[in-house]
Scaffold this motif. Structure first.
Motif: not given
Length: 394
Positions: A17, A197-198, A226-228
């Motif tokens: 990311h 999408a993470g 999940w990560t943003n």
């Protein structure tokens, strides 16, 4: 007890990311040899040498000693990758831990005790691996101290390293057959999905490798995350089967259901983490253990301050007379790092575990003193540890 985790799967999730590019964790993980080696084709040699001086004390008994692996397990490894075309790659990893203060293997008579796997990596359908590899569990860097087997209260307290008259066992106070998720599993297969999408997940199935022992599995697990960019969330569920134990005159394995959730918030100038885990042996007379973790890292320039607090509590635990008993413990660890370069750092660590009721969790492999005339450890102890050291990554 060997409880050091590996960072590659979860570390790769963060590295994927770009929004996380200025974070402290991303910058730190990108310098770790395992991560760096896994980014390129061909064969790479990597490793770490970590040495320090350690002080331990419990119930008035103290000692000084040299110590390997205060921050990074001393290790060397080979990572290989071949591009097969069409987005498909073949990969392997062989990794061995060793004691930097003696030069001996980390595990007796085992050359590659930390990794020995081969697999295929596809941009379209994910990664499949076979062999000795990390389990499907919450990521190591939830603990600011990386869950090393030395200077981490998370390793010993959340891992349930309980001393009994028969030795130290994972969650041994819960009853026969109680266990924990191992750091890595032999005879295992994993599939890690592509990250969309993470979101991503890893599924594991590990065979017990013992003839005549049912079920065939030693571990069935899944971890999803999940990560943003600045926030990283993960949840894991594992079924772990114990080695055969004698229960009411019969030898049987015990299934342990182990749940965990965690969160990391990293904005570069500070990192906060929290986690909850529960170990529930599938045996009516056994107890249940729950652990709670909060951690923080405050970096500035070449410096970093670290702290973690862990509380372990149990229910359904009984004392030697069969009566319900209080069984809990609180642990704290504090640390300071000073980077001399990208590869070399100095560090200091200090921490303790306070045992309450019949709790007998140990710290840093230091055994508790025994009650007079028995093989049972003393109750109400507070093991302490403090270390200073240096590590170099290559």
């Amino acid at each position: 007890m060997n409880y050091k985790k590996t960072v590659c799967a979860a570390g790769m999730a963060l590295l994927s990311h770009a929004a996380f590019a200025d974070s402290y964790l991303l910058n730190e993980l990108s310098q770790w040899p395992q991560i760096e080696s896994s980014q390129r084709s061909g064969i790479s040699l990597y490793g770490a040498v970590d040495m320090g001086f350690n002080y331990q004390s419990v119930s008035g008994t103290s000692r000084w000693q040299t110590q390997s692996g205060g921050v990074h397990t001393s290790q060397f490894g080979l990572f290989g990758r071949e591009d097969l075309g069409g987005g498909l790659k073949a990969e392997f990893n062989l990794e061995s831990g060793f004691m930097a203060n003696t030069g001996t293997f980390g595990t007796s008579n085992t050359l590659f005790d930390r990794a020995a796997w081969v697999g295929l990596n596809s941009a379209s359908w994910g990664v499949v691996r076979f062999g000795l590899q990390p389990t499907a569990n919450l990521p190591q860097f939830i603990d600011p101290f990386g869950e090393v087997t030395t200077n981490s209260v998370v390793t010993w307290l959340a891992g349930g390293a309980v001393q009994t008259p028969r030795g130290v066992g994972y969650n041994a106070d819960l009853g026969p057959g109680s266990s924990q998720i191992l750091v890595r599993e032999s005879n295992s297969m994993t599939w890690t999905t592509p990250r969309v999408a993470g979101f991503g997940a890893t599924f594991m199935y590990a065979f017990n490798g013992t003839n005549g022992v049912s079920p065939y599995a030693s571990n069935q697990g899944v971890v999803a995350s999940w990560t943003n960019g600045s926030l990283y969330l993960a949840g894991a569920y594992n079924r772990v089967w114990s080695s055969p134990v004698e229960i009411e005159g019969t030898s049987q394995t015990v299934r342990n259901d182990i749940y965990g959730v965690s969160a990391i918030y990293d904005v570069g100038s500070y990192v906060l983490s929290a986690a909850f885990a529960q170990v529930a042996p599938n045996l009516a007379a056994n107890g249940i253990a729950r652990s709670y973790l909060v951690g923080a890292t405050l970096p500035w320039g070449r410096n970093a301050l670290r702290a973690s607090v862990v509380y372990r509590d149990t229910s359904g635990v009984r004392d030697a007379a069969g009566n319900p008993a209080k069984d809990s413990a609180l642990g704290m660890m504090f640390g300071y790092d000073y980077s001399l370069s990208k590869r070399t750092s100095l560090y200091a660590r200090a921490g303790f575990i306070r045992n309450y009721g019949i709790s007998t969790v140990i710290l840093n492999s230091n055994p508790l003193p025994l009650q007079t005339g028995t093989a049972s450890p003393e109750l109400g102890t507070t093991p302490l540890t403090a270390s200073v050291g240096i590590y170099h990554l290559f």
